[in-house]
Design a protein around this motif. Structure first.
Motif, PDB file in Angstrom:
ATOM      1  N   ASN A 111      -4.517   2.189   6.253  1.00  0.00           N
ATOM      2  CA  ASN A 111      -4.330   1.657   7.853  1.00  0.00           C
ATOM      3  C   ASN A 111      -2.548   1.462   8.072  1.00  0.00           C
ATOM      4  OD1 ASN A 111      -6.908   1.039   7.297  1.00  0.00           O
ATOM      5  ND2 ASN A 111      -6.628  -1.150   7.515  1.00  0.00           N
TER       6      ASN A 111
ATOM      7  N   THR B 127      -3.481  -3.546   3.858  1.00  0.00           N
ATOM      8  CA  THR B 127      -4.958  -3.941   3.408  1.00  0.00           C
ATOM      9  C   THR B 127      -5.086  -4.970   2.177  1.00  0.00           C
ATOM     10  OG1 THR B 127      -5.476  -2.210   1.644  1.00  0.00           O
ATOM     11  CG2 THR B 127      -5.569  -1.663   3.962  1.00  0.00           C
TER      12      THR B 127
ATOM     13  N   ASP C 279       0.754  -1.162   0.119  1.00  0.00           N
ATOM     14  CA  ASP C 279      -0.118   0.041  -0.095  1.00  0.00           C
ATOM     15  C   ASP C 279       0.728   1.107   0.006  1.00  0.00           C
ATOM     16  OD1 ASP C 279      -2.735  -1.169   0.306  1.00  0.00           O
ATOM     17  OD2 ASP C 279      -2.153  -1.911   2.469  1.00  0.00           O
TER      18      ASP C 279
END
Length: 534
Positions: A164, A169, A151
């Motif tokens: 997050n 994720t 990410d």
């Protein structure tokens, strides 16, 4: 809300260490050839599991049968599908295995793309609920997309942020990135490998992506997939981007910022893959201990029996034996079955599900979740086991994806009397919650627990536990060195199975139906199926 349940009338768990060791050693022996699905290794594995489930005292779990057929198609490149790139100062060739790996999800004898425009699409994420779209303003139909792994905020020191933070994720998983590239109409999708955000080295990618690959046989031949998916080494990606006048580090920094826009590279990619195609059903193995009073309500144990098979082309040792991953977890199913049968059947039924093709993308568990033998609305929850902790007893316990469901209450009740500390997972950036078979059931609303002994070892502390885990990832994970070791310390594994036993026993003796917590991504589907329990 779940009440945490009771332990019912069952006796204290008695995990048979000899069974754990015997089954792990047998399944990971060279005779089983690495347990690749649709090979002679599968035939041996399925026969062994049926024998062990019978010996443990289970009954066949699929309407009188021990197995569930899982339709797969095996697609294998018969050539070395290198990548050719033009448009720079001179043509560039990227060699199979050393520079890149690629495979086609399309069940076609020949798959090719020629002079496909190359576009750098950052992290390849389209997440409207997070205000992020790396494909906004660019049409990648028929083009080759270069994608970063993980990410945009994976380097954060916290677990808060758009994605997050440090905790990966599903958008960070390679499976998602290929799925989204296909939805966008790309001809090919190539992920840039980087050991830290991927959480594994190039050896793992090479061993996992070369040789025949298994996919679910959807009856459409993968027509909606890209022509090719694959990986570039970090060095190869740098060379490719440099030929377009760009620097990988600079592009990565841009891609991590909100509002990033894809970058056309003014380069063109070509590749041809000659495929062999073989269709064959693999098998999930299912045993059941029927419940005494509510046999139509089910608690699951899951583990995958498969591994990578023969994973190198040369050398004296070519077998990826998969002793930890996941002969040990499969052996745990057998040992837990023995323990539950000895303790006596609980109120609800216990299902022991050994699934196939996890290493190929959670295919066996995904097929079961789509075609459940036991209705998912009447499946209380479950525990997934993907490799046992074999470094000794720890003082802590880790729940992968903690804070998602009411199963956390059951875990806390099981570890409390053992004076264990529940700690955050040490590598949330690795995205382990999305990398094993519990995820297939979770996506269909079934609360699933994935937890294990931590790294703070009684003998050696956190440093010893972290060193053991790092050595496994670097030197054995998905490699030829994941072999049975008679010097393993099984004491922590036995303790962990006792905890799993207590949790499953509590679930099987309560009347509660655990749910996902409010706001969790899987809550809605569980709520929708609640009426089907009546």
């Amino acid at each position: 809300m779940a009440d945490g349940g009771s332990n019912g009338a069952a006796a204290a768990p008695q995990i048979n260490l000899a069974t754990l060791q015997r089954v792990t050693q047998e399944l990971s022996s060279d005779e089983f050839q690495g347990r690749a699905p649709a090979t002679p290794g599968e035939e041996l594995t399925v026969a062994a599991l049926i024998r062990e489930f019978q010996r443990a005292g289970l009954q066949p779990g699929n309407n009188g049968s021990w197995t569930q057929d899982v339709p797969l198609v095996e697609i294998g490149a018969t050539n070395n599908p290198g990548l050719t790139v033009t448009g720079g100062a001179q043509p560039m060739t990227f060699n199979y295995r050393t520079d890149m790996v690629a495979a086609s999800y399309r069940a076609q004898p020949r798959v090719a793309f020629d002079n496909s425009d190359i576009v750098f699409v950052g992290y390849g994420i389209n997440a409207p609920e997070r205000g992020w779209n790396d494909y906004e303003g660019v049409d990648v139909r028929g083009k080759t997309v270069i994608i970063l792994v993980n990410d945009p905020d994976w380097q954060s020191q916290t677990t808060t942020g758009t994605f997050n933070g440090r905790a990966m994720t599903y958008y960070g998983r390679w499976t998602y990135k290929y799925e989204e590239a296909a939805r966008q109409g790309a001809a090919a999708a190539l992920i840039v490998h980087d050991t830290a955000p991927a959480s594994y080295g190039w050896m793992t990618v090479e061993n996992s992506w070369t040789g025949p690959q298994l996919y679910m046989d959807d009856g459409r031949g993968g027509a909606d997939q890209t022509a090719a998916n694959g990986w570039l080494t970090n060095e190869a990606a740098r060379r490719l981007l440099s030929a377009a006048g760009h620097d990988l580090d600079a592009l990565t920094r841009r891609a991590q910022q909100p509002g990033f826009r894809a970058v056309p590279l003014n380069l063109r990619a070509s590749m041809t893959i000659e495929n062999s195609i073989r269709r064959q059903a693999s098998k999930n193995v299912i045993g059941i201990l029927p419940g005494r009073t509510r046999p139509d309500e089910h608690v699951l144990y899951t583990a995958h029996w498969d591994h990578l098979g023969i994973c190198t082309e040369s050398g004296e040792d070519r077998i990826c034996n998969g002793a930890v991953d996941n002969a040990s977890g499969t052996a745990a199913l057998v040992a837990l079955a023995e323990a539950h049968v000895r303790a006596g059947a609980p109120e609800r039924s216990l299902v022991f599900l050994a699934v196939t093709a996890e290493e190929s993308g959670l295919l066996g568990s995904a097929y079961y979740a789509a075609n459940p033998v036991f209705p998912l609305a009447r499946t209380v929850g479950g525990i997934n086991i993907d490799g046992l902790q074999l470094a000794g007893v720890s003082r802590d316990f880790i729940a992968i994806g903690a804070g998602k469901s009411e199963l956390d209450q059951y875990l806390q009740r099981a570890i409390g009397p053992r004076n264990l500390t529940l700690v955050p997972e040490p590598s949330p950036e690795a995205g382990y919650y999305y990398r094993s078979d519990h995820f297939s059931l979770a996506k269909q609303g079934v609360p699933m627990l994935y937890a294990e002994g931590g790294e703070n070892l009684v003998n050696g502390g956190p440093a010893a536990g972290a060193a053991w885990a790092a050595d496994y990832r670097a030197n054995r994970y998905h490699g030829i060195n994941d072999e049975y070791d008679p010097n393993w310390d099984w004491s922590g594994a036995v303790r962990d199975l006792e905890i799993y036993f207590d949790i499953a026993n509590a679930l099987a003796n309560t009347t509660a139906w655990p749910n996902w917590l409010e706001g969790d991504e899987f809550r809605a589907i569980r709520d929708r199926t609640a009426s089907e329990r009546r």
